[in-house]
Motif scaffolding. Sequence first.
Motif, PDB file in Angstrom:
ATOM      1  N   ASP A  48     -77.779  97.677 -62.831  1.00  0.00           N
ATOM      2  CA  ASP A  48     -78.733  97.544 -63.870  1.00  0.00           C
ATOM      3  C   ASP A  48     -79.268  96.536 -64.642  1.00  0.00           C
ATOM      4  OD1 ASP A  48     -80.394  98.663 -66.078  1.00  0.00           O
ATOM      5  OD2 ASP A  48     -79.300 100.805 -65.844  1.00  0.00           O
ATOM      6  N   SER A  49     -80.275  96.420 -64.377  1.00  0.00           N
ATOM      7  CA  SER A  49     -80.787  95.002 -65.038  1.00  0.00           C
ATOM      8  C   SER A  49     -80.717  95.017 -66.665  1.00  0.00           C
ATOM      9  CB  SER A  49     -82.259  94.739 -64.567  1.00  0.00           C
ATOM     10  OG  SER A  49     -83.172  95.601 -64.913  1.00  0.00           O
TER      11      SER A  49
ATOM     12  N   SER B  65     -81.370  96.469 -60.604  1.00  0.00           N
ATOM     13  CA  SER B  65     -82.264  97.706 -60.769  1.00  0.00           C
ATOM     14  C   SER B  65     -82.850  97.832 -61.998  1.00  0.00           C
ATOM     15  CB  SER B  65     -81.538  98.817 -60.332  1.00  0.00           C
ATOM     16  OG  SER B  65     -80.647  99.134 -61.168  1.00  0.00           O
ATOM     17  N   LYS B  66     -83.977  98.814 -61.807  1.00  0.00           N
ATOM     18  CA  LYS B  66     -84.872  99.278 -63.015  1.00  0.00           C
ATOM     19  C   LYS B  66     -85.559  98.132 -63.935  1.00  0.00           C
ATOM     20  CE  LYS B  66     -81.817 103.122 -63.159  1.00  0.00           C
ATOM     21  NZ  LYS B  66     -81.150 104.335 -63.970  1.00  0.00           N
ATOM     22  N   THR B  67     -86.007  97.018 -63.204  1.00  0.00           N
ATOM     23  CA  THR B  67     -86.621  96.017 -64.005  1.00  0.00           C
ATOM     24  C   THR B  67     -87.938  96.485 -64.720  1.00  0.00           C
ATOM     25  OG1 THR B  67     -87.858  95.117 -61.951  1.00  0.00           O
ATOM     26  CG2 THR B  67     -85.735  94.459 -62.456  1.00  0.00           C
ATOM     27  N   ASP B  68     -88.543  97.610 -64.494  1.00  0.00           N
ATOM     28  CA  ASP B  68     -89.695  98.131 -65.324  1.00  0.00           C
ATOM     29  C   ASP B  68     -89.202  98.379 -66.689  1.00  0.00           C
ATOM     30  OD1 ASP B  68     -89.446 101.457 -65.138  1.00  0.00           O
ATOM     31  OD2 ASP B  68     -88.279 100.175 -63.550  1.00  0.00           O
ATOM     32  N   LYS B  69     -87.759  98.516 -66.715  1.00  0.00           N
ATOM     33  CA  LYS B  69     -87.156  98.872 -68.143  1.00  0.00           C
ATOM     34  C   LYS B  69     -86.708  97.560 -68.917  1.00  0.00           C
ATOM     35  CE  LYS B  69     -86.206 103.473 -67.599  1.00  0.00           C
ATOM     36  NZ  LYS B  69     -85.937 104.349 -68.736  1.00  0.00           N
TER      37      LYS B  69
ATOM     38  N   SER C 222     -87.697  97.263 -58.901  1.00  0.00           N
ATOM     39  CA  SER C 222     -87.904  98.666 -59.564  1.00  0.00           C
ATOM     40  C   SER C 222     -88.589  99.459 -58.541  1.00  0.00           C
ATOM     41  CB  SER C 222     -88.969  98.148 -60.836  1.00  0.00           C
ATOM     42  OG  SER C 222     -89.679  99.412 -60.839  1.00  0.00           O
TER      43      SER C 222
ATOM     44  N   ARG D 126     -91.076 101.217 -59.203  1.00  0.00           N
ATOM     45  CA  ARG D 126     -92.448 101.107 -59.651  1.00  0.00           C
ATOM     46  C   ARG D 126     -92.936  99.506 -58.922  1.00  0.00           C
ATOM     47  NH1 ARG D 126     -91.357 103.478 -64.770  1.00  0.00           N
ATOM     48  NH2 ARG D 126     -90.566 105.558 -64.069  1.00  0.00           N
ATOM     49  N   ASN D 127     -92.220  98.963 -58.446  1.00  0.00           N
ATOM     50  CA  ASN D 127     -92.581  97.639 -57.714  1.00  0.00           C
ATOM     51  C   ASN D 127     -92.698  97.588 -56.241  1.00  0.00           C
ATOM     52  OD1 ASN D 127     -93.090  94.946 -56.890  1.00  0.00           O
ATOM     53  ND2 ASN D 127     -92.105  94.236 -58.856  1.00  0.00           N
TER      54      ASN D 127
END
Length: 194
Positions: free
Chosen positions: A117-118, A145-149, A175, A177-178
């Motif tokens: 988790d980033s 992971s989850k770099t949108d956060k 992410s 989303r990416n």
Amino acid sequence: MTYPEFSKISFVKSITDVNNAPDPRLPEVAFAGRSNVGKSSLLNALFNRRNFVKTSSTPGKTRLINYFNVSDMFYCVDLPGYGYAKIPRQEAHLWQKMMEDFITQNQYLKLIYVLIDSRRDIMENDREMLSWLSYIKIPYKIILSKTDKISKNDLAKQKQFYQNVFPDIKIIPFSIRNKFATTSIQKDILNVVS
Ligand code: GTP
Ligand code: MG
């Protein structure tokens, strides 16, 4: 854009024993990491499907080794997550044995992506996993992971941190989303299995 190989996906089977790995044997790329880090979600993104691989906001969703056939070319393998506190000791022991066998008795395994988790600091069990993979010389890469956060700035710091600790390992921000990140991991996988 999606690589055409990733549009022909089928679920093959779930196993707990490596001796039951599916036929035909094909190259394998596996996804490991703490429970809830986003392994199954990453697979859905790669496969361009929604909840085809079961995901959950409750950790510990994936308890088995799940094989997905990609265009009869290779398998993507969703591994059960570690670090899930509610798992009874007995089951944690089985998990460890299952993972050890999967990784050490599997000549078809080409690469493991270890997701972290980033947003979080590296955890003890991530370190254990990574140093064990280094020790047994299985090729691996780290996916943050989850770099949108996380902010761009914090992500850059995290990436640098991991690159310093693991200088020879590729660190890949991701992410769901990416789309661009998804396509570039598809490309990376195709390079490994072909
Ligand atoms: P286990 O099967 O328990 O080992 O977990 P897992 O690593 O397969 O995680 P999973 O893909 O089920 O995702 C856990 C939760 O994180 C779900 O609620 C996902 O929607 C969410 N999630 C996964 N990836 C991302 C991401 O890139 N961004 C955001 N915002 N949420 C994500
Ligand atoms: Mg999962």
